[in-house]
Structure formats: C-alpha cells, structure tokens
Design an enzyme around this catalytic site. Structure first.
Site, short mmCIF file in Angstrom:
data_model
loop_
_atom_site.label_atom_id
_atom_site.label_comp_id
_atom_site.label_asym_id
_atom_site.label_seq_id
_atom_site.Cartn_x
_atom_site.Cartn_y
_atom_site.Cartn_z
N PHE A 145 0.86 -1.18 0.00
CA PHE A 145 0.00 0.00 0.00
C PHE A 145 0.90 1.23 0.00
CE2 PHE A 145 -2.35 3.55 1.72
CZ PHE A 145 -3.49 3.51 0.94
N ASP A 230 9.58 2.86 1.63
CA ASP A 230 8.39 3.64 1.95
C ASP A 230 8.18 3.54 3.46
OD1 ASP A 230 5.86 4.59 2.48
OD2 ASP A 230 4.92 3.66 0.74
N LYS A 259 2.99 11.40 6.78
CA LYS A 259 2.13 11.20 7.95
C LYS A 259 2.66 11.90 9.19
CE LYS A 259 -0.26 7.11 6.28
NZ LYS A 259 -1.45 7.87 5.86
#
Length: 404
Positions: A145, A230, A259
C-alpha cells in the site's frame, strides 16, 4: 436531552449525504482531542489506538507542535517554491541529517512522496544507469500500500484499489513480499528501483522475515538498483527506531516519508536521498505549490527535533513491548496471531467469532478506537505519548470484546 442524543446520528447522516462514500467510518463524530484521547460531540471520550494511521505519532495537539504552528500562522503561511522562506533551509537540513542523506525534497502527502520517488528513480535510471528510454521498471511487493493515485494503484494487488480504475501505468513488476529469491529473479537490466514498505501496514502490519531487508539492500547494491523504503507509516518512531529499516541495520538509497512528519497538524511529506540520486532533478521538472510551505516546514522541523532526542523511539520500544505482551496473552482466547514492532500491531481475530469491522465497532462501544483491514484483521497504532495504564486499558477492552 433528546436533542443531545440525536446530534451524533444526524452528523453521520449529513456526512453520508454530502460526501462520496470512499470511506466507511465508525459511527463516532469527534469534536476535540488531546494527547491519546478523542472526545465526541456528546462528550464521550475514546482512547485513540489508530493515531491517524501514524500521522499522530506525537498525539493530538502536542504543545510543542501547536506552539510552532501558532507562531508561524502569525507570520507567514505560504510563498510557493518560487521564493525561499526562512523556515525552508532548517527543515531540509535537519531532516536530511536525521535521514543521514544529502538532500530532501518536501512534498505534501504520502502518495506525492511515492510518485516523486518513482519519477526520480526512473530519471536516475535513464541519466545515470543508462537504461534505454521508456524501458525503466520498478520491482514492488504483493500486498503493498503506497497510496491511491492512478500510477500507484497500477501496481496494487488489492482488488478494491484497482477495480475500474484502469488503464494502468506500466513499468512495475510485482513479487511476493518477503521472498528475496523472487525479488532477485525479477531484477533485469532495465530495473531502476525496488520499492518496498519495511513493514506492510495496510496489509495488517506484516513484518518481513529476518534477513530480508539486508538481502534486498545487498542485491540492490550488486545489481545497481535503487532501494526505496516507503517509511510513510513505519517511520519516524513508530516501530521503536527512527526508521523501521534501522532494526536490521539497513540504509536505503531513498526514504519516502509522510504522515507523522506533519505532527498531526498539516500534511507534510518528503523524499530523502543523496545528491547522486535526487540531484538528477532540475528546475521545472517536478514540483508542488504547497510542498515545503512555511507552515509545514515550521511544524515539521519541530517534529524532527522531537525525534532527534530519541525519547519517542524509546517510548515506542518500551511501551510496545508492554502492548505486544498483553496482546500475545490473548492468542488462543479470540486472537489467532499478533504481528508488529514497537507501538504497531496487526491482530488476526478468530473469524468464527467476528469480523475485524465488528471488533472495531465493539471496541468503540467500550471507548477504544481501532481500524480493521482485510476481513478479520485489525490494526493498533496508538500515539507514542500513550501511557502504560492506557495500554493496559486498551488490551483489557479488547479482551472483553473477544470474550463476548
């Protein structure tokens, strides 16, 4: 009294009426928050065990970050990258030092960071590695994801993410996560990068086998391929180290961050790499109006400084051990398996008991908020400011839910 009771359902009905149904939120309408706790419009408090998918690593409204935001709001919020502002250099330098890299490229969202990483890797492949024009490929993992843009869902293996969004962007090879032999076999002369999550978050906090990440690092070095990590969810203290890659002593060629970098206040993402990689970009070739804006940089610089103390990494390690010990005690008592690292856990519930969604709904009734994924799996990612008592409370509420 009746009015108060109707406020929450009405707010939910209005949200469903006026917004596209791209999320299926729990029936909770939040009005305020502090630290690890949320309060809904009826005054009920909930322990936040999701932390905005790790965007709130430092909790809600961390005073240092709020102060930085207030101070910057009173001076300057946006210039665009057409000019330099006085917060930009400090942020880029301090984040580069935290990542042990030469350069930083600020963006806004995690998906933008991933798109930037893909573009940079391709350009590096053509200009530095010598790949023939239009032939660059990137190796990725099943269960990944990395976001939901058209390019990113082109290499997703999640049917919900892909269905009816084609035609898809070519140039990606998908291999099983954790399978070093398959990854090695997939690399050819046109491969420019391997793009991986060091821990797969959306898939259910899946930790790869020991030795996998060092193996990926070794193969990428041997085959002259960039290793792109990531760390948008796994990085910035979540797993007990600054980066999840640190647990196995691995340094990727490129970090993708986001984030938590925005401190739960503004969207901030960044790509960090050395000059021989990020240096392939030239003015006009890539950019973002809001990327690296003054408000974002002011907040994110304070995030980097909080991480530089090591306090939050230690909290994640110590409190994570307590969390995982509590969760493991529930295996065989409603839980099938527990995975994760630091203050991050994926829990597989016995599907004969309930779905992950049902478990999260029952937890919400008990004042604990979590998120389901893939059937009977739920994820826990509380803020790093959570206390021992709050962890014990969350585990106790989960035990009560599983006990029926």
């Amino acid at each position: 009294m009746i009015d108060d009771m109707l406020r929450t359902p009405e707010a939910i009905r209005d949200a469903e009426r006026w917004t596209a149904h791209n999320y299926h939120p729990l029936p909770v309408v939040v009005s305020s928050a502090e630290g690890s706790w949320l309060t809904d419009v009826d005054g009920r408090r909930y322990l936040d065990c999701l932390a905005g998918y790790s965007a709130l690593n430092f909790g809600h409204r961390h005073p240092t970050l709020i102060a930085a935001a207030h101070a910057q709001l009173d001076r300057l919020t946006l210039t665009s990258r057409a000019f330099i502002h006085d917060q930009f250099a400090d942020f880029c330098r301090e984040l580069a030092e935290l990542c042990r890299k030469d350069l930083v490229l600020p963006m806004n969202t995690g998906a933008e960071a991933v798109e930037t990483g893909i573009k940079v890797a391709r350009k590096w492949g053509y200009q530095v590695k010598g790949v023939a024009p239009g032939q660059a490929n990137i190796v990725v993992a099943e269960g990944n994801f990395h976001g939901r843009t058209t390019t990113i869902v082109s290499f997703s293996t999640d049917p919900d993410a892909r269905a009816d969004f084609g035609p898809f962007t070519p140039g990606f090879t998908v291999v099983p996560y954790g399978d070093l032999a398959a990854l090695t076999a997939a690399i050819d002369e046109n491969t420019v990068a391997v793009l991986l999550e060091p821990i797969q978050g959306e898939q259910g906090v899946v930790v790869p086998p020991e030795g996998y990440l060092p193996g990926v690092r070794r193969v990428c070095t041997e085959r002259n391929v960039l290793f792109i990590a990531d760390e948008i969810q796994s990085g910035l203290g979540r797993t007990g180290d600054t980066f999840a890659c640190d647990h196995e002593g691995v340094t990727p060629d490129m970090y993708l961050l986001g984030k938590a970098l925005g401190g739960g206040i503004v969207p901030v993402s960044a790509v960090a790499a050395n000059a021989d990689v990020l240096g392939v970009l030239r003015p006009g070739q890539h950019g973002s109006t809001f990327g690296g804006n003054p408000l974002a940089c002011a907040v994110a610089t304070e995030v980097v400084r909080l991480l530089a103390t090591g306090e939050f990494q230690r909290r994640s390690t110590e409190l994570g051990a307590r969390l995982h010990a509590g969760l493991r005690s529930l295996v065989g008592r409603g839980l099938v398996a527990v995975r994760g690292r630091g203050l991050w856990a994926g829990l597989d519930i016995d599907p004969s008991l309930m779905s992950g969604r049902e478990a999260c709904e029952r937890l919400a009734e008990r004042g604990v908020l979590a998120k389901d994924t893939h059937g009977a799996t739920i994820r826990l990612a509380p803020p790093l400011v959570i206390t021992e008592e709050e962890i014990d409370h969350a585990v106790a509420q989960l035990a009560a839910v599983l006990a029926g």
